[in-house]
Design an enzyme around this catalytic site. Structure first.
Site, PDB file in Angstrom:
ATOM      1  N   LYS A 116      32.822  65.508 -35.331  1.00 21.64           N
ATOM      2  CA  LYS A 116      32.989  66.905 -35.757  1.00 21.64           C
ATOM      3  C   LYS A 116      31.798  67.373 -36.578  1.00 21.64           C
ATOM      4  O   LYS A 116      31.407  68.540 -36.509  1.00 21.64           O
ATOM      5  CB  LYS A 116      34.278  67.062 -36.555  1.00 21.64           C
ATOM      6  CG  LYS A 116      35.543  66.939 -35.720  1.00 21.64           C
ATOM      7  CD  LYS A 116      36.752  67.330 -36.554  1.00 21.64           C
ATOM      8  CE  LYS A 116      38.049  66.849 -35.953  1.00 21.64           C
ATOM      9  NZ  LYS A 116      38.486  67.568 -34.763  1.00 21.64           N
ATOM     10  N   GLU A 200      36.120  71.291 -45.200  1.00 18.64           N
ATOM     11  CA  GLU A 200      36.021  72.672 -44.719  1.00 18.64           C
ATOM     12  C   GLU A 200      36.881  73.558 -45.602  1.00 18.64           C
ATOM     13  O   GLU A 200      37.872  73.098 -46.163  1.00 18.64           O
ATOM     14  CB  GLU A 200      36.628  72.786 -43.301  1.00 18.64           C
ATOM     15  CG  GLU A 200      35.714  72.437 -42.184  1.00 18.64           C
ATOM     16  CD  GLU A 200      36.405  72.542 -40.812  1.00 18.64           C
ATOM     17  OE1 GLU A 200      37.483  73.160 -40.708  1.00 18.64           O
ATOM     18  OE2 GLU A 200      35.840  71.986 -39.869  1.00 18.64           O
ATOM     19  N   HIS A 235      49.452  70.121 -36.905  1.00 14.04           N
ATOM     20  CA  HIS A 235      48.155  70.374 -36.252  1.00 14.04           C
ATOM     21  C   HIS A 235      48.157  69.998 -34.781  1.00 14.04           C
ATOM     22  O   HIS A 235      47.114  69.814 -34.179  1.00 14.04           O
ATOM     23  CB  HIS A 235      47.007  69.644 -36.974  1.00 14.04           C
ATOM     24  CG  HIS A 235      46.974  69.872 -38.454  1.00 14.04           C
ATOM     25  ND1 HIS A 235      46.796  71.123 -38.995  1.00 14.04           N
ATOM     26  CD2 HIS A 235      47.105  69.025 -39.491  1.00 14.04           C
ATOM     27  CE1 HIS A 235      46.819  71.033 -40.312  1.00 14.04           C
ATOM     28  NE2 HIS A 235      47.025  69.770 -40.643  1.00 14.04           N
ATOM     29  N   ARG A 292      36.709  67.481 -22.086  1.00 15.28           N
ATOM     30  CA  ARG A 292      37.599  66.944 -21.040  1.00 15.28           C
ATOM     31  C   ARG A 292      38.506  68.074 -20.559  1.00 15.28           C
ATOM     32  O   ARG A 292      38.485  69.161 -21.125  1.00 15.28           O
ATOM     33  CB  ARG A 292      38.474  65.851 -21.647  1.00 15.28           C
ATOM     34  CG  ARG A 292      39.188  66.369 -22.897  1.00 15.28           C
ATOM     35  CD  ARG A 292      40.231  65.430 -23.430  1.00 15.28           C
ATOM     36  NE  ARG A 292      40.580  65.709 -24.802  1.00 15.28           N
ATOM     37  CZ  ARG A 292      41.405  66.651 -25.228  1.00 15.28           C
ATOM     38  NH1 ARG A 292      41.962  67.466 -24.354  1.00 15.28           N
ATOM     39  NH2 ARG A 292      41.671  66.816 -26.506  1.00 15.28           N
TER      40      ARG A 292
HETATM   41  P1  ADP Z   1      41.910  67.582 -34.220  1.00 17.96           P
HETATM   42  O1  ADP Z   1      40.654  67.250 -33.452  1.00 17.96           O
HETATM   43  O2  ADP Z   1      42.381  66.447 -35.073  1.00 17.96           O
HETATM   44  O3  ADP Z   1      42.971  68.173 -33.353  1.00 17.96           O
HETATM   45  P2  ADP Z   1      40.955  70.221 -35.075  1.00 17.96           P
HETATM   46  O4  ADP Z   1      39.699  70.405 -35.814  1.00 17.96           O
HETATM   47  O5  ADP Z   1      40.945  70.558 -33.628  1.00 17.96           O
HETATM   48  O6  ADP Z   1      41.466  68.707 -35.270  1.00 17.96           O
HETATM   49  O7  ADP Z   1      42.100  71.030 -35.787  1.00 17.96           O
HETATM   50  C1  ADP Z   1      43.459  70.927 -35.398  1.00 17.96           C
HETATM   51  C2  ADP Z   1      44.252  72.060 -36.010  1.00 17.96           C
HETATM   52  O8  ADP Z   1      44.199  72.010 -37.448  1.00 17.96           O
HETATM   53  C3  ADP Z   1      43.727  73.447 -35.654  1.00 17.96           C
HETATM   54  O9  ADP Z   1      44.219  73.911 -34.427  1.00 17.96           O
HETATM   55  C4  ADP Z   1      44.245  74.259 -36.822  1.00 17.96           C
HETATM   56  O10 ADP Z   1      45.613  74.551 -36.651  1.00 17.96           O
HETATM   57  C5  ADP Z   1      44.131  73.310 -37.997  1.00 17.96           C
HETATM   58  N1  ADP Z   1      42.842  73.490 -38.705  1.00 17.96           N
HETATM   59  C6  ADP Z   1      41.674  72.886 -38.445  1.00 17.96           C
HETATM   60  N2  ADP Z   1      40.696  73.306 -39.277  1.00 17.96           N
HETATM   61  C7  ADP Z   1      41.256  74.211 -40.108  1.00 17.96           C
HETATM   62  C8  ADP Z   1      40.773  75.013 -41.213  1.00 17.96           C
HETATM   63  N3  ADP Z   1      39.517  74.944 -41.625  1.00 17.96           N
HETATM   64  N4  ADP Z   1      41.649  75.845 -41.811  1.00 17.96           N
HETATM   65  C9  ADP Z   1      42.949  75.911 -41.403  1.00 17.96           C
HETATM   66  N5  ADP Z   1      43.456  75.185 -40.400  1.00 17.96           N
HETATM   67  C10 ADP Z   1      42.644  74.344 -39.755  1.00 17.96           C
END
Ligand code: ADP
Length: 504
Positions: A116, A200, A235, A292
């Protein structure tokens, strides 16, 4: 085009890929673990090879063994599906080095988007907006505190190697930061073998909106509009739709161009997805790129009238995309519900057992992408997602009505499932009006999991079960739920292990 493709996966996505192969006149080779000997993907494939015992670490994750099977059976390409080996750059590289085609992006693009923090750096260099935060792993709690202070609480700690919501911690106050950092690092190390964690800004009330990208080997990169995936628990997505109720054609074009820019920066080829958070003010921020095919790809297929998995195969075989960007305007509305073997009324505890009765919904606009059938054994070795129910209709209200109708037709007996939870979700006025954010579902969980007296379908099921029991045994016995065995403490550890393999 290929003559034969090996499908390195199981369950619904293996069947999905096998179907695409067969429609393209390609022979499909399935691989399976001992637990899956009678699985539908094994039967539907043209050939099937057992690759090991049930744990995925001894079967579906054995890249070298799978490559060997591909060579032995004369397959020219390997489709990894999602999960398992799909985002392992070493596997994509090993497939290429074995003289086979990996149906997915080049190993270098998987690597570029794999971490990431690296993906954030790449996005920034391509002019793509990212959520405010760091692009390097945190050194210690002091550094984390200083950074968190600079953009204000709440903040979100995230594993650089993250996936499936693992290694993430929301921190609302400075006093919680040090212990949350330790916990996130430990979880990341456990799940991914890498304890790098970054921070973040935690956004309040955004939506998860992601853009489907499709790129060929000749420099054409197109986007296929967005999917709204805000309905999440821990999430993890539960319901997805296309288009998003809040994305205008102008915003779609801007988000699409941004996703294409990110894909180009990574040297992307094949199908991929750029995930964004869309803020309440219309600003959007890149989260990550999934390199993917995604679980929720069918909603895009339905509104765009394209078979993404077939195009994955065609692009991998070197075909040129015959479309231009104007070819892709969403038609109607599509919704997907992930049907899992979890018990929502019991904290989403995984449920195991044998499927004793399965009745599938059908009729206009209904699609079932499943990996189960009557008699399927649901264990704890693999992901609890049994199937995806997808509908397509001219408008969002009609799509919701169609999904509710299809869910009511669906009968799965023998294990607990998320079916009734989905029904209640789609009956909620906020969901019906499209007024939701990524925090919405968690905030309404109690309301959605406690069966209300007006829950007609649940009551009908109980009455039907009582009548059935009466018929069978000549006496009335009331049973509220189908026979199912519940996960035990040790089963939970298996789940944790499964999630740590990135299958969660
Ligand atoms: P993973 O790869 O573990 O699925 P992601 O970065 O895709 O992680 O994030 C998964 C979910 O977490 C997102 O769809 C969102 O709902 C929440 N999320 C991620 N980053 C943030 C953020 N900075 N603020 C609020 N929610 C977040």
């Amino acid at each position: 085009m290929f003559d034969k493709v090996l499908v390195a996966n199981r369950g619904e996505i293996a069947l999905r890929v096998i179907r695409a192969c067969q429609e393209l006149g390609i022979k499909a080779v399935a691989v399976y673990s001992e637990a899956d000997a009678r699985a539908p993907h094994v039967r539907e494939a043209d050939e099937a090879v057992c690759i090991g015992p049930p744990p995925s670490s001894q079967s579906y994750l054995l890249g070298d063994r799978i490559i060997e099977v591909a060579k032995r059976t004369g397959a020219q390409a390997i489709h990894p599906g999602y999960g398992f080996l799909s985002e392992r750059a070493w596997f994509a590289r090993a497939v290429r080095e074995a003289g086979l085609v990996f149906v997915g992006p080049p190993a270098e693009a998987i690597e570029a988007m794999g971490s990431k923090t690296a993906a954030r750096q790449l996005a920034i260099s391509a002019g793509v907006p990212v959520v405010p935060g760091t692009t390097e792993p945190l050194r210690d709690a002091e550094e984390a505190a200083a950074i968190a202070e600079s953009f204000g609480y709440p903040v979100l700690l995230k594993a650089a190697a993250g996936g499936g919501g693992k290694g993430m911690r929301i921190v609302r106050e400075p006093s919680e930061l040090a212990s949350a950092l330790g916990a996130a690092q430990r979880e990341a190390l456990n799940a991914f073998g890498d304890d790098a964690v970054y921070v973040e800004k935690y956004l309040d009330g955004p939506r998860h909106v992601e853009v489907q990208v499709l790129a060929d080997q000749h420099g054409n990169v197109l986007h296929l509009g967005e999917r709204e995936c805000s309905l999440q628990r821990r999430h993890q997505k539960m319901v997805e739709e296309a288009p998003s109720p809040v994305v205008t054609p102008a915003l779609r074009a801007r988000m699409g161009e941004t996703a294409v820019a990110a894909a180009r920066a990574a040297g992307y080829v094949n199908a991929g997805t750029c995930e964004f958070l869309l803020d309440t003010d219309g600003a959007f921020y890149f989260l990550e790129m999934n390199t993917r095919i995604q679980v929720e790809h069918p909603v895009t297929e339905l509104v765009m009238g394209i078979d993404l998995v077939q195009w994955q195969l065609r692009v991998a075989a070197g075909e040129r995309l015959p479309f231009d960007q104007k070819s892709f305007t969403p038609r109607g509305w599509a919704i997907e519900c992930r049907i899992t073997s979890e018990d929502p009324s019991n904290g989403f505890l995984p449920s195991t057992g044998r499927i004793t009765h399965l009745h599938l919904p059908s009729g206009p606009g209904v699609r079932w992408d499943g990996g189960i059938e009557d008699g399927s054994e649901i264990g704890l070795h693999y992901d609890p997602m049994l199937a995806k129910l997808i509908v397509h209709a001219p408008t969002r209200p009609l799509a919701i009505a169609r999904m509710r109708r299809a869910l009511r037709e669906l009968v799965i007996e023998g294990v607990e499932t998320s079916r009734d939870f989905h029904l209640r979700l789609l009956e909620h006025p906020d969901v019906q009006s499209g007024d939701m954010s990524i925090q919405w579902l968690e905030a309404h969980l109690t309301e959605l999991t406690s069966a209300s007296a007006s829950d007609e379908t649940v009551q009908l099921a109980a009455i039907a079960a009582a009548l059935a029991a009466h018929d069978d045994r000549g006496q009335a016995t009331v049973s509220n739920s189908p026979a199912s065995s519940r996960a035990t403490g040790s089963a939970w550890r298996d789940i944790a292990r499964r999630e740590s393999l990135g299958l969660g």
